[in-house]
Design a protein around this motif. Sequence first.
Motif, PDB file in Angstrom:
ATOM      1  N   LYS A 197       9.407  12.735 -21.812  1.00  0.00           N
ATOM      2  CA  LYS A 197      10.563  13.280 -22.509  1.00  0.00           C
ATOM      3  C   LYS A 197      10.153  14.581 -23.206  1.00  0.00           C
ATOM      4  O   LYS A 197       9.323  14.588 -24.112  1.00  0.00           O
ATOM      5  CB  LYS A 197      11.094  12.266 -23.510  1.00  0.00           C
ATOM      6  CG  LYS A 197      11.585  11.002 -22.823  1.00  0.00           C
ATOM      7  CD  LYS A 197      12.049   9.971 -23.803  1.00  0.00           C
ATOM      8  CE  LYS A 197      12.530   8.749 -23.032  1.00  0.00           C
ATOM      9  NZ  LYS A 197      11.937   7.528 -23.502  1.00  0.00           N
ATOM     10  N   ILE A 198      10.737  15.672 -22.740  1.00  0.00           N
ATOM     11  CA  ILE A 198      10.403  16.998 -23.256  1.00  0.00           C
ATOM     12  C   ILE A 198      10.628  17.099 -24.769  1.00  0.00           C
ATOM     13  O   ILE A 198       9.777  17.653 -25.479  1.00  0.00           O
ATOM     14  CB  ILE A 198      11.180  18.098 -22.497  1.00  0.00           C
ATOM     15  CG1 ILE A 198      10.829  18.069 -20.995  1.00  0.00           C
ATOM     16  CG2 ILE A 198      10.927  19.469 -23.100  1.00  0.00           C
ATOM     17  CD1 ILE A 198       9.366  18.245 -20.692  1.00  0.00           C
ATOM     18  N   PRO A 199      11.724  16.554 -25.322  1.00  0.00           N
ATOM     19  CA  PRO A 199      11.899  16.646 -26.774  1.00  0.00           C
ATOM     20  C   PRO A 199      10.755  15.974 -27.554  1.00  0.00           C
ATOM     21  O   PRO A 199      10.360  16.461 -28.615  1.00  0.00           O
ATOM     22  CB  PRO A 199      13.232  15.943 -27.026  1.00  0.00           C
ATOM     23  CG  PRO A 199      13.977  16.085 -25.740  1.00  0.00           C
ATOM     24  CD  PRO A 199      12.917  15.990 -24.668  1.00  0.00           C
ATOM     25  N   ALA A 200      10.217  14.883 -27.031  1.00  0.00           N
ATOM     26  CA  ALA A 200       9.106  14.199 -27.696  1.00  0.00           C
ATOM     27  C   ALA A 200       7.849  15.068 -27.675  1.00  0.00           C
ATOM     28  O   ALA A 200       7.113  15.145 -28.671  1.00  0.00           O
ATOM     29  CB  ALA A 200       8.833  12.852 -27.031  1.00  0.00           C
ATOM     30  N   ARG A 247       7.804  18.400 -27.389  1.00  0.00           N
ATOM     31  CA  ARG A 247       8.085  19.554 -28.252  1.00  0.00           C
ATOM     32  C   ARG A 247       7.897  19.179 -29.727  1.00  0.00           C
ATOM     33  O   ARG A 247       7.338  19.951 -30.508  1.00  0.00           O
ATOM     34  CB  ARG A 247       9.502  20.055 -27.991  1.00  0.00           C
ATOM     35  CG  ARG A 247       9.818  21.350 -28.699  1.00  0.00           C
ATOM     36  CD  ARG A 247      11.177  21.888 -28.333  1.00  0.00           C
ATOM     37  NE  ARG A 247      11.071  22.574 -27.048  1.00  0.00           N
ATOM     38  CZ  ARG A 247      11.957  22.488 -26.078  1.00  0.00           C
ATOM     39  NH1 ARG A 247      13.025  21.736 -26.215  1.00  0.00           N
ATOM     40  NH2 ARG A 247      11.798  23.151 -24.967  1.00  0.00           N
ATOM     41  N   LYS A 248       8.321  17.976 -30.106  1.00  0.00           N
ATOM     42  CA  LYS A 248       8.168  17.513 -31.488  1.00  0.00           C
ATOM     43  C   LYS A 248       6.685  17.415 -31.854  1.00  0.00           C
ATOM     44  O   LYS A 248       6.292  17.827 -32.949  1.00  0.00           O
ATOM     45  CB  LYS A 248       8.845  16.152 -31.658  1.00  0.00           C
ATOM     46  CG  LYS A 248       8.759  15.586 -33.045  1.00  0.00           C
ATOM     47  CD  LYS A 248       9.482  14.256 -33.130  1.00  0.00           C
ATOM     48  CE  LYS A 248       9.341  13.644 -34.513  1.00  0.00           C
ATOM     49  NZ  LYS A 248      10.008  12.335 -34.589  1.00  0.00           N
ATOM     50  N   LEU A 249       5.860  16.900 -30.952  1.00  0.00           N
ATOM     51  CA  LEU A 249       4.426  16.802 -31.218  1.00  0.00           C
ATOM     52  C   LEU A 249       3.808  18.185 -31.396  1.00  0.00           C
ATOM     53  O   LEU A 249       2.993  18.400 -32.300  1.00  0.00           O
ATOM     54  CB  LEU A 249       3.719  16.055 -30.079  1.00  0.00           C
ATOM     55  CG  LEU A 249       4.008  14.558 -29.973  1.00  0.00           C
ATOM     56  CD1 LEU A 249       3.399  13.998 -28.695  1.00  0.00           C
ATOM     57  CD2 LEU A 249       3.493  13.815 -31.197  1.00  0.00           C
ATOM     58  N   VAL A 250       4.199  19.124 -30.529  1.00  0.00           N
ATOM     59  CA  VAL A 250       3.657  20.488 -30.593  1.00  0.00           C
ATOM     60  C   VAL A 250       3.993  21.132 -31.931  1.00  0.00           C
ATOM     61  O   VAL A 250       3.152  21.801 -32.542  1.00  0.00           O
ATOM     62  CB  VAL A 250       4.200  21.350 -29.424  1.00  0.00           C
ATOM     63  CG1 VAL A 250       3.913  22.820 -29.633  1.00  0.00           C
ATOM     64  CG2 VAL A 250       3.626  20.857 -28.103  1.00  0.00           C
ATOM     65  N   LYS A 251       5.214  20.917 -32.417  1.00  0.00           N
ATOM     66  CA  LYS A 251       5.661  21.562 -33.647  1.00  0.00           C
ATOM     67  C   LYS A 251       5.158  20.862 -34.911  1.00  0.00           C
ATOM     68  O   LYS A 251       5.107  21.470 -35.974  1.00  0.00           O
ATOM     69  CB  LYS A 251       7.186  21.622 -33.672  1.00  0.00           C
ATOM     70  CG  LYS A 251       7.759  22.565 -32.640  1.00  0.00           C
ATOM     71  CD  LYS A 251       9.262  22.652 -32.773  1.00  0.00           C
ATOM     72  CE  LYS A 251       9.849  23.593 -31.756  1.00  0.00           C
ATOM     73  NZ  LYS A 251       9.526  24.979 -31.988  1.00  0.00           N
ATOM     74  N   THR A 252       4.771  19.592 -34.793  1.00  0.00           N
ATOM     75  CA  THR A 252       4.467  18.793 -35.976  1.00  0.00           C
ATOM     76  C   THR A 252       2.979  18.628 -36.261  1.00  0.00           C
ATOM     77  O   THR A 252       2.575  18.582 -37.425  1.00  0.00           O
ATOM     78  CB  THR A 252       5.109  17.390 -35.830  1.00  0.00           C
ATOM     79  OG1 THR A 252       6.500  17.542 -35.543  1.00  0.00           O
ATOM     80  CG2 THR A 252       4.958  16.582 -37.094  1.00  0.00           C
ATOM     81  N   TYR A 253       2.164  18.545 -35.215  1.00  0.00           N
ATOM     82  CA  TYR A 253       0.769  18.169 -35.403  1.00  0.00           C
ATOM     83  C   TYR A 253      -0.201  19.239 -34.905  1.00  0.00           C
ATOM     84  O   TYR A 253       0.125  20.021 -34.015  1.00  0.00           O
ATOM     85  CB  TYR A 253       0.476  16.841 -34.710  1.00  0.00           C
ATOM     86  CG  TYR A 253       1.312  15.709 -35.240  1.00  0.00           C
ATOM     87  CD1 TYR A 253       1.061  15.167 -36.496  1.00  0.00           C
ATOM     88  CD2 TYR A 253       2.371  15.199 -34.496  1.00  0.00           C
ATOM     89  CE1 TYR A 253       1.843  14.134 -36.998  1.00  0.00           C
ATOM     90  CE2 TYR A 253       3.156  14.164 -34.984  1.00  0.00           C
ATOM     91  CZ  TYR A 253       2.881  13.632 -36.244  1.00  0.00           C
ATOM     92  OH  TYR A 253       3.666  12.617 -36.736  1.00  0.00           O
ATOM     93  N   SER A 254      -1.391  19.205 -35.458  1.00  0.00           N
ATOM     94  CA  SER A 254      -2.449  20.118 -35.027  1.00  0.00           C
ATOM     95  C   SER A 254      -3.100  19.584 -33.754  1.00  0.00           C
ATOM     96  O   SER A 254      -2.953  18.398 -33.408  1.00  0.00           O
ATOM     97  CB  SER A 254      -3.517  20.248 -36.119  1.00  0.00           C
ATOM     98  OG  SER A 254      -4.235  19.027 -36.252  1.00  0.00           O
ATOM     99  N   LEU A 255      -3.846  20.448 -33.097  1.00  0.00           N
ATOM    100  CA  LEU A 255      -4.571  20.049 -31.894  1.00  0.00           C
ATOM    101  C   LEU A 255      -5.522  18.896 -32.209  1.00  0.00           C
ATOM    102  O   LEU A 255      -5.614  17.935 -31.441  1.00  0.00           O
ATOM    103  CB  LEU A 255      -5.329  21.244 -31.307  1.00  0.00           C
ATOM    104  CG  LEU A 255      -6.104  20.993 -30.022  1.00  0.00           C
ATOM    105  CD1 LEU A 255      -5.205  20.476 -28.910  1.00  0.00           C
ATOM    106  CD2 LEU A 255      -6.822  22.261 -29.586  1.00  0.00           C
ATOM    107  N   GLU A 256      -6.199  18.952 -33.327  1.00  0.00           N
ATOM    108  CA  GLU A 256      -7.146  17.908 -33.710  1.00  0.00           C
ATOM    109  C   GLU A 256      -6.440  16.566 -33.898  1.00  0.00           C
ATOM    110  O   GLU A 256      -6.949  15.524 -33.470  1.00  0.00           O
ATOM    111  CB  GLU A 256      -7.889  18.298 -34.994  1.00  0.00           C
ATOM    112  CG  GLU A 256      -8.832  19.469 -34.831  1.00  0.00           C
ATOM    113  CD  GLU A 256      -8.119  20.834 -34.772  1.00  0.00           C
ATOM    114  OE1 GLU A 256      -6.976  20.960 -35.275  1.00  0.00           O
ATOM    115  OE2 GLU A 256      -8.700  21.762 -34.192  1.00  0.00           O
ATOM    116  N   GLU A 257      -5.275  16.576 -34.534  1.00  0.00           N
ATOM    117  CA  GLU A 257      -4.519  15.332 -34.731  1.00  0.00           C
ATOM    118  C   GLU A 257      -4.070  14.748 -33.398  1.00  0.00           C
ATOM    119  O   GLU A 257      -4.127  13.527 -33.193  1.00  0.00           O
ATOM    120  CB  GLU A 257      -3.308  15.588 -35.621  1.00  0.00           C
ATOM    121  CG  GLU A 257      -3.659  15.884 -37.067  1.00  0.00           C
ATOM    122  CD  GLU A 257      -2.466  16.340 -37.877  1.00  0.00           C
ATOM    123  OE1 GLU A 257      -2.288  15.794 -38.984  1.00  0.00           O
ATOM    124  OE2 GLU A 257      -1.720  17.242 -37.415  1.00  0.00           O
TER     125      GLU A 257
END
Length: 79
Positions: free
Chosen positions: A2-5, A7-17
């Motif tokens: 799911k693209i929205p899911a 996109r939400k991860l990209v906008k919310t969390y750092s690469l390390e997280e």
Amino acid sequence: MKIPAIRKLVKTYSLEELLQAEADILEEKTPSIEVEGDDEGEQLTHLIGSIEILRNIDNGMKESEALRAFTLRVRNSIS
């Protein structure tokens, strides 16, 4: 997937997280961050996609280009 899911991860969390959450799922642990998905496989797909997109952004791509490149790669691997 799911693209929205993703996109939400990209906008919310750092690469390390995101990398830690991926490791948690692979070790059959509950991730410390919220990852949408019907099951662990879908959650892992969302994490892998968001990690790839963030890495592409770090390498100079715009977010929309990185998302497009990821979805195109997925489509090509399926067909």
